[in-house]
Structures are given as structure tokens and as C-alpha cells.
Design a protein around this motif. Structure first.
Motif, PDB file in Angstrom:
ATOM      1  N   GLU A   1       0.849  -1.194   0.000  1.00 46.89           N
ATOM      2  CA  GLU A   1       0.000   0.000   0.000  1.00 46.89           C
ATOM      3  C   GLU A   1       0.884   1.243   0.000  1.00 46.89           C
ATOM      4  OE1 GLU A   1      -2.780   0.510   3.281  1.00 46.89           O
ATOM      5  OE2 GLU A   1      -3.561   2.346   2.371  1.00 46.89           O
TER       6      GLU A   1
ATOM      7  N   ASN B   1      -4.415   4.822  -2.282  1.00 47.94           N
ATOM      8  CA  ASN B   1      -5.641   5.393  -1.711  1.00 47.94           C
ATOM      9  C   ASN B   1      -6.202   6.496  -2.607  1.00 47.94           C
ATOM     10  OD1 ASN B   1      -5.832   4.224   1.200  1.00 47.94           O
ATOM     11  ND2 ASN B   1      -3.678   4.778   0.926  1.00 47.94           N
TER      12      ASN B   1
ATOM     13  N   GLU C   1      -7.754   1.917  -3.311  1.00 46.97           N
ATOM     14  CA  GLU C   1      -8.382   1.805  -1.988  1.00 46.97           C
ATOM     15  C   GLU C   1      -9.341   2.962  -1.809  1.00 46.97           C
ATOM     16  OE1 GLU C   1      -6.065   1.186   1.480  1.00 46.97           O
ATOM     17  OE2 GLU C   1      -4.970  -0.490   0.582  1.00 46.97           O
TER      18      GLU C   1
ATOM     19  N   ASP D   1     -11.440   0.236   2.128  1.00 43.61           N
ATOM     20  CA  ASP D   1     -10.606   0.586   3.271  1.00 43.61           C
ATOM     21  C   ASP D   1     -11.438   0.870   4.525  1.00 43.61           C
ATOM     22  OD1 ASP D   1      -8.197   1.096   4.413  1.00 43.61           O
ATOM     23  OD2 ASP D   1      -7.705   2.834   3.176  1.00 43.61           O
TER      24      ASP D   1
ATOM     25  N   LYS E   1     -10.934  -4.243   3.858  1.00 41.46           N
ATOM     26  CA  LYS E   1      -9.873  -4.058   4.850  1.00 41.46           C
ATOM     27  C   LYS E   1     -10.532  -3.719   6.179  1.00 41.46           C
ATOM     28  CE  LYS E   1      -5.946  -2.401   3.560  1.00 41.46           C
ATOM     29  NZ  LYS E   1      -4.878  -1.464   3.104  1.00 41.46           N
TER      30      LYS E   1
HETATM   31 MG    MG Z   1      -5.622   2.600   2.800  1.00 42.08          MG
END
Ligand code: MG
Ligand code: C2E
Ligand code: MG
Length: 483
Positions: free
Chosen positions: A244, A308, A340, A370, A391
Motif C-alpha cells: 500500500e 488510496n 483503496e 478501506d 480491509k
Molecule cells: Mg488505505
């Protein structure tokens, strides 16, 4: 006699007078509505900003005469945007009306309430002997939000953050509102659903925030941002599923600034699109460079890159072609990249966002959801948007060792995902016990300080088996776990 009016003439005259009277009444009625709507908020019926200014001026003048301060409360509903975006504007409006009703009921008859912005309200408390009296009103308002709202058969829990300030002899309306707003911001920073009393040090914080906003602009111009990478590891094999990319800002004078802070500032000041684009570029460049340096024989099991994306980025009409172009320029296939997004992005009532998300998955990008468990999720969305991975938010993982409810929530998320054929990643895994519990519950992908802190990709390499022939990246740390 000529001066004598005929019956016809008299009737005409009466009708004319009547019409004129009607017209006058109508004009008065329209004028009254106009004045009312110029001074009142149409949705809630509370005073509006203009009227609040009048109220404040009168109250301040009165307080100077009788030497009794006035108190101002500045309220902002926590996560109201989530509700509006996910449940629609109609429900949003109902929530605002109900909020106005609860505020009005909680205050005293001498106090006045106003709606001064989307989800912002203000209360003016007259003739306050001291801050204690105002605090009582603030607490009563908080208490009045404790019960959930029921709007269109949906149960919604919403609470305000409240800033409190007491006037002095010199206060002006603008200063009072500004200081109450600053205190409200502090209440939000503390997690919301509370009140904070203004003090001068807070103004300093507000000034610093403004300064950071312009530093951020300069930072984007001069490319001060970098990306750190954190692996998602499979337990027990140790295979790394993905890295990530996490934005990092090393401010020239202040040093490292927390991403939670600068991402929020970037979002509030509309700089997130530019920041997101820069981070995506940096992450793709670093990751593809690292991947090429490894030169493994196949890339089937090699890690993918996750980045993200903020809601504002996904609302851009050009985001899909620009992202695909950036991926292509780095020689990567779209299925090597995951985006994400948070639950609230997924539930945004916005056709552009929905279309972009669909296009991303049609083009082969993966969608990771996320911070799962912190928003207003609905299972239907998970299916509709082809989510690849959930997640689990680190808030639940943090308490999994001690708190029965957190463990139950994690277990439920894992079971639900498995039924829907969606993978799960546990975020924020810090201890061996957490690894064991999560493994026992059937969660095998994990991310957290236990395995690695976010770092530059090359700095991570000593943790991994990196033989040139290996076709997967393996985290050595997971091999140390006792099974
Ligand atoms: Mg994230
Ligand atoms: P996130 O996407 O949920 O990222 C995971 C955060 O958890 C990271 O915080 C990471 O450093 C932290 N973390 C990982 N393992 C552990 C652990 O074991 N314990 C604890 N306590 N924390 C752990 P970071 O880097 O501070 O980022 C915070 C948030 O900022 C991210 O949360 C994400 O929402 C946002 N963010 C970061 N980079 C970007 C970006 O490029 N774009 C956007 N839109 N948001 C970003
Ligand atoms: Mg997260």
C-alpha cells in the motif's frame, strides 16, 4: 342630478376599492413572506445567518448595558456529509429538520437558534452569569441527540460537535462566531460528539492550520511529497499480496507531518486531487522501478500496488483515462493496481463516481474497501461495485485481544466476506496474539507494524526473500510465527 352616482357606478367603485384592498393585502403578504424568508432558513424555519447577525448585535448591546455576558454555541453535525452522500439529500433534509427541532427543544426560551450553513447551527444564550450556564445548555443539546433519528424508516445516529464561547465587553458578532467555530473544530478533532470551550491558544491552532494549507500548496508546487509502502502479508505462507502506497510529507521547516492531518487539509482546501495525482505518479514510478529491478521469471504471484483514492478524486470525469495512462506509462498491467476507497466513497449518491468505479473494475483494476466497519455500509454495495477486498479497520483489530464485541465484529465481517467471495485484510496488526486470533477466525491477509512499518520499497527488502528466481515476494517475519 349629475353628481348623483348610479347604482352601476357605485357597484363599480365598490369593486374597484375591493380589488385595491385585495392587492394591498396580497402585497403585504408577499412582503411578509419575503422578510421572513430573508431572515429565516426555509428548510428548518430557524433564523438564518442575516437574522443571527441582528440577534447578536442586539444581544451584545443589551449585555453591555446590564453587564451580563452572552454565550455562543457553534454546532456542526458529525459525518453529516456521509449521510447526505449515502442516504440521499431527502433523508439529509429530514435529518437537518429533526436536528433543528431537537436544538430548539434543548435551549431555554430566552435563547435563539439559527441555521448558518449546510449542517451548521448557532445558539445565542442570553444573560449568562458565567460559562457554567452555557455548558449546561451545550450538554442538554448533546443529550438531546443521544436517541437515534428515524428518517424514512432508517435509523440514523448523528451527533454534533459544539464550540462554546462567552462574550467579553469588547466582543463583536464576527469574533464571537469565529471563536466558537474554532472551538467547534477542536471538538471535532477530539472525535466529535462533545463540546469544547474556546481559549486563546485555539486561535493559534487555527492560524497554524491556515499556514499549513498554504505550505501544502507550495509543497505540491515544489514536489515535497513522497510515498512510503507497507506490505499486506499472507499468514502463514509469508507471500506479499500487495504494497500500500501511503503519502508522506517532509515539511522543510516542520519536518514530517501526519498524513491524517495533511490529507484532511488537502481535502478541505480542494488540493486533494492534485495531491492524489502526484502520489499516484510517485507510487507507480517507485513500484514499477522496484519490480523491474527484481526481474523475476514470472509475475503471477508478485505483489500488486494499492493506492488510496479520495472521494473528490473519484468524482473527476477524467480520473479513469488519466490513471490508466499513468499505469500504462510505467509498463504495468491494470490488474497490478488496486485502488483503496473508503465506504463513504462507495455509497456516494453520485453517478460520476459510480460510473468511474465501474470503469475501473471493467478495466481490470482491483477495488479494496478501506477502513471497513467505520461507515454506513450496506451489503448490496459490495456486490454492485465488485469489491475485491475488505480491509477491516484497525480500530477493531486493536481491541481484538481484549474486547469481545470487537472480536465478534471481526468474525462477522470475515464470515460475511467469505459468503460473498470477497477477501479480507486485517489492518493495524501489531502483535503475535492478534495474528493468531485473526488466523483462527479465518483471516489470512494482514497488514501492520508487526510485519513492517511503511517505508521506501528498497528499505523493506532485507525483510524479504529476494532471490532472483523467486516468483513471489515472501515476508520472512511471517516464517518466525509459531504455528
Ligand atoms: Mg488505505
Ligand atoms: P489507511 O489507508 O487506512 O492506511 C493505513 C494507516 O495505518 C497508515 O497510516 C499506516 O501507517 C497505519 N498503520 C499500518 N499498520 C499499523 C499498525 O500496526 N498500527 C497502527 N497504529 N497504525 C498502522 P498513515 O500512513 O498515517 O495514513 C493515514 C491515512 O491517511 C490512511 O489510512 C489514508 O486514509 C490516508 N492516506 C495516506 N496516504 C494517502 C493518499 O495517498 N491518498 C489519500 N487519499 N489518502 C491517503
Ligand atoms: Mg485503512
Amino acid at each position: 342630478m349629475s353628481s348623483m352616482k348610479s347604482i352601476d357606478e357605485v357597484e363599480r367603485l365598490v369593486r374597484k376599492l375591493d380589488r385595491e384592498r385585495q392587492a394591498r393585502l396580497e402585497a403585504e403578504r408577499i412582503a411578509e413572506i419575503a422578510t421572513r424568508s430573508a431572515l429565516h432558513d426555509n428548510l428548518t424555519g430557524l433564523a438564518n445567518r442575516a437574522m443571527l447577525d441582528d440577534i447578536l448585535k442586539t444581544s451584545i448591546a443589551r449585555s453591555r448595558r446590564n453587564h451580563r455576558a452572552i454565550g455562543i454555541l457553534f454546532l456542526d453535525l458529525d459525518r453529516f456529509k456521509n449521510i447526505n452522500d449515502s442516504l440521499g439529500h431527502k433523508v439529509g433534509d429530514l435529518v437537518l429538520k429533526e436536528a433543528a427541532r431537537r436544538i430548539t427543544r434543548a435551549i431555554r426560551s430566552v435563547d435563539s437558534a439559527a441555521r448558518i450553513g449546510g449542517d451548521e447551527f448557532a445558539v445565542v444564550c442570553e444573560g449568562a452569569g458565567g460559562i457554567r450556564e452555557i455548558v449546561v445548555v451545550a450538554q442538554r443539546i448533546l443529550d438531546s441527540f443521544a436517541d437515534t433519528f428515524v428518517c424514512e424508516e432508517k435509523e440514523i445516529s448523528i451527533e454534533p460537535s459544539i464550540g462554546v464561547v462567552l462574550s467579553t465587553e469588547e466582543s463583536t458578532p464576527a469574533e464571537l462566531l469565529r471563536d466558537a467555530d474554532t472551538a467547534m473544530y477542536q471538538a471535532k478533532n477530539k472525535g466529535g460528539r462533545c463540546f469544547e470551550i474556546f481559549d486563546a491558544a485555539m486561535r493559534e491552532v487555527a492560524t497554524q492550520r491556515l499556514a499549513l494549507e498554504s505550505s501544502l500548496r507550495a509543497g505540491l508546487r515544489t514536489h515535497q511529497f513522497t510515498a512510503a509502502f507497507q506490505p499486506v502479508v499472507c499468514v502463514p505462507s509469508g507471500n506479499v499480496r500487495s504494497f500500500e502506497a501511503l503519502a508522506r510529507w517532509n515539511h522543510p521547516e516542520l519536518g514530517a507531518i501526519s498524513p491524517e492531518l495533511f490529507i484532511r487539509i488537502a481535502e478541505d482546501s480542494h488540493q486533494i486531487e492534485e495531491l492524489g495525482e502526484q502520489i499516484l505518479g510517485i507510487a507507480l514510478r517507485d513500484f514499477s522501478g522496484w519490480l523491474h529491478r527484481r526481474k523475476g521469471p514470472s509475475d503471477g504471484d508478485l505483489p500488486i500496488l494499492s493506492v488510496n483514492f479520495s472521494p473528490a478524486q473519484l468524482a473527476r470525469p477524467t480520473i479513469v483515462p488519466r490513471t490508466l495512462e499513468a499505469i500504462d506509462e510505467m509498463g504495468l498491467a491494470p490488474d497490478r493496481v488496486a485502488i483503496e476507497i473508503t465506504e463513504s466513497t462507495l455509497m456516494v449518491d453520485n453517478d460520476v463516481v459510480a460510473a468511474n468505479l465501474k470503469q475501473f473494475s471493467d478495466k481490470g483494476l482491483r477495488l479494496d474497501l478501506d477502513d471497513f466497519g467505520t461507515g454506513y455500509s450496506s451489503l448490496a454495495y459490495l456486490k454492485r461495485f465488485h469489491v475485491d477486498v475488505l480491509k477491516i479497520d484497525r480500530m477493531f483489530v486493536r481491541d481484538i485481544e481484549t474486547d469481545f464485541e470487537s472480536r465478534a465484529i471481526v468474525e462477522a465481517i470475515i464470515k460475511m466476506s467469505s459468503a460473498l467471495n470477497i477477501d479480507v485484510i486485517a489492518e493495524g496488526v501489531e502483535t503475535e496474539l492478534q495474528v493468531e486470533i485473526l488466523g483462527g477466525l479465518g483471516c489470512h491477509w494482514m497488514q501492520g507494524y508487526y510485519f513492517d512499518r511503511p517505508a521506501q520499497l528498497d528499505a523493506l527488502k532485507h525483510h524479504y526473500a529476494t532471490e532472483i528466481s523467486a516468483d513471489a515476494v515472501v515476508c520472512k517475519k511471517s516464517a518466525e510465527i509459531k504455528h
